[in-house]
Design an enzyme around this catalytic site. Sequence first.
Site, PDB file in Angstrom:
ATOM      1  N   HIS A 307       1.069  -1.013  -0.085  1.00 41.69           N
ATOM      2  CA  HIS A 307       0.189   0.041   0.131  1.00 41.69           C
ATOM      3  C   HIS A 307       0.967   0.896  -0.210  1.00 41.69           C
ATOM      4  O   HIS A 307       1.455   1.427   0.682  1.00 41.69           O
ATOM      5  CB  HIS A 307      -0.496  -0.228   0.920  1.00 41.69           C
ATOM      6  CG  HIS A 307      -1.785   0.693   1.308  1.00 41.69           C
ATOM      7  ND1 HIS A 307      -2.997   0.934   1.063  1.00 41.69           N
ATOM      8  CD2 HIS A 307      -1.515   2.819   0.885  1.00 41.69           C
ATOM      9  CE1 HIS A 307      -3.982   1.949   1.710  1.00 41.69           C
ATOM     10  NE2 HIS A 307      -2.828   3.063   1.632  1.00 41.69           N
ATOM     11  N   ARG A 391      -8.873  14.806   1.321  1.00 41.68           N
ATOM     12  CA  ARG A 391      -8.564  14.698   2.657  1.00 41.68           C
ATOM     13  C   ARG A 391      -6.997  14.920   3.051  1.00 41.68           C
ATOM     14  O   ARG A 391      -5.976  14.324   2.721  1.00 41.68           O
ATOM     15  CB  ARG A 391      -9.126  14.384   3.953  1.00 41.68           C
ATOM     16  CG  ARG A 391      -9.264  12.952   3.836  1.00 41.68           C
ATOM     17  CD  ARG A 391      -9.515  12.319   5.317  1.00 41.68           C
ATOM     18  NE  ARG A 391     -10.068  11.359   4.939  1.00 41.68           N
ATOM     19  CZ  ARG A 391      -8.895   9.567   5.472  1.00 41.68           C
ATOM     20  NH1 ARG A 391      -7.919  10.708   5.635  1.00 41.68           N
ATOM     21  NH2 ARG A 391      -9.307   8.796   5.258  1.00 41.68           N
TER      22      ARG A 391
END
Length: 769
Positions: A307, A391
């Site tokens: 990831h 965000r």
Amino acid sequence: MLIIRRKKKKERERRIRKLLREGVGERDADKRRVNALFCEKKFYCPAFPPFCSFSSDLLFINWYNTNLIKHFENINKLNWFQMLRAVQKRCASTAPLIRPIQRVLVANRGEIAIRVQNTARKMGIETVAVFSDADRNSLFVKKADKAFHIGPPLAAESYLNMDKIINTAIRSGAQAIHPGYGFLSENAGFADKCAQAGLVFIGPPAQAIRDMGAKNVSKQIMEDAKVPVVKGFHGEDQSDANLKKKSQEIGYPVMLKAVYGGGGKGMRIAWNEAEFDEKLASARNEAKKSFGNDEMLVEKFVEKPRHVEVQVFGDHHGNYVHLWERDCSVQRRHQKIIEEAPAPNMAHETRLKLGESAVRAAAAVGYVGAGTVEFIMDPRGEFFFMEMNTRLQVEHPVSEAITGTDLVEWQLRVAQGEKLPLKQSEIPLNGHAFECRVYAEDTRKGAFMPTAGRLNYVDFPEDARIDTGVVSGDEVSIHYDPMIAKVVVWGKDRNVAAAKLESALARTRISGLPTNIDFVRRVLAHPEFAAGNVYTDFIPDHHEELFAESETPAEIYVESAIAHALSALKKSDAGVFQNLSFFRINVAPKYVFKIGKITSNFRTYSKCVISDGKDVTVRFDSENRLTVSYDGNSYETLLNDIEAIGDNEFKFTLEANGRRWSTVVKDLPETLMVNGVGQNEYATPAVYEAFDSLAGGAASHSAVAPMPGIIEKILVKPGDQVTTGQALVVMTAMKMEYIIRAPEDSTIEHIKCQAGKNVPKNAVLVQFA
């Protein structure tokens, strides 16, 4: 009013070519802020008046999202009625507001609220906190310039109540709202409401949130922007039969993901066709409960993936940059535990391509502010777009550490219309950084069960960055995330940074709730992690080593027993910090303690009971020489440098078993925290047993009360023959139970006490012959 007029085909194409040549030349193309639209019918929309300009038959719109027209050169091939519907959809979003900010409301809680408050204060911007009943006395509320109550603990009635938060912002005089991360940070409707209320939403445009929030839409946008995506199906036919057919075409294993999902919810892996139906039903059910929508997408599952995510930033002037990548592969339940930047074992060429792809992704949605483009990377180093978090991320501190930036400051400046502080070529990549999320959770056997309750004591090292919203005495609420703090370190390279993180975690002390600290330390010590061989299944693949029961080192029994002895002696009249000659003069030289059996190093909070541990004997042979014994083994120990360092806190240095180390002890009302070789906490009422009195004069001729108390039981009678260590009397004092034992083989001559009666300190309880 927005009016799109019909034009004949040739005239329309001529004007489009002119636009491409003049209106969207090299400079404006880079900015990607101008679209020209033609259509065959009139359409009215009030959304854009401040951001539009008209010519006689051509409309220019300063949109912050240019994905509407995929390719200008193919615009004449578009279905104009489809484009009209896209215009209508896009016009449903209110354009973002830009204005100076003197006061900002932080629509969040805990450590992120404090993070925003700290930067805002540095910039001279006042902060407003909102809080629920559960957070009334929280640290972030106390640190804000103003604070307003917004409802009960349930998030839906407080931190997710858009109207209440917006009304509070207006009432407080704030010009902007910072959503933090979580709660309303990726809610396009909230961004629209802020703009409609005249408030700056410190985040991306609402349409960018919408586009990136729908995974099927975002995948299509990324494909159009030439960002690598995993082979999959993101279409409208959501029938189970069609999804199964597409999975067969893609090839198993496949990942089933909720279109509107996040946080690992609504995700399942179907390894083969036989289990597809079960996994799809489970994913749909979870998605429906979590997001109110069970639409799914299907992707080829990348085995042993990493990831890797890229921090991106955009401004209102069409500028985009990336601040390098982070690796967040070490996860449990699809949630991150350790993050680092930059990603380990990555070729520089791959790193550059990754950053360039992330910037293209941001530009494709006209992004403004801080965002994260997440990728999965296979063992060959190929990467594929996964999703975009619109965000600021929890793990943003590691990006700040390697670039020397303050991303919250960038957010606040961009929201006021300023350009990005740095160009891409000016953003450094310096050293290596780690972040560990410290959770209140029980990690035993891989359960990772979150816990809630009171934090009796918290203490963090001063040489690490600590982002936290708690202090000693605070509660970890059942209503919110159980994260206690983020521990962030930086070093000149990965090895140095990892060593600093290990050191910081070893010196982090938390009482009252179990934490994942020692588990993270096990991960850091694993040779594969040390080599940088991380991937998302790292924890399950190394489960046996990470959760193996281990024998408790002798040093832990040594330091724990001595900590108990010194803690008890500290409470005597002489005091542990006086000259240690009182060990020989006023105090019996031998003590036995029940040290709870520590079956694993990540058991950080264990209320030991007498039947749960080993009898460990501490004998003071001289002022600084001790012998610690248990299970037939003895360890000669040197004790030095005893020092008081705070209220009910002291430290000392030990040398035993060929090793020298320091230990810090915190004496709490009900527990004793011992931090040295281990990180352990013992329940004091049951864990301490005095071998002799704490002030007994002629200990060989009598047993005396170590302090005022009540006699609970008398276990011997006159004439009894007793052996060394045999229990004589049980007494209680200060809610603690003390067992008075025989110092040597002897005969009982007199019993000088009665059960149920109070005795003063130093009262003779048993007289020996």
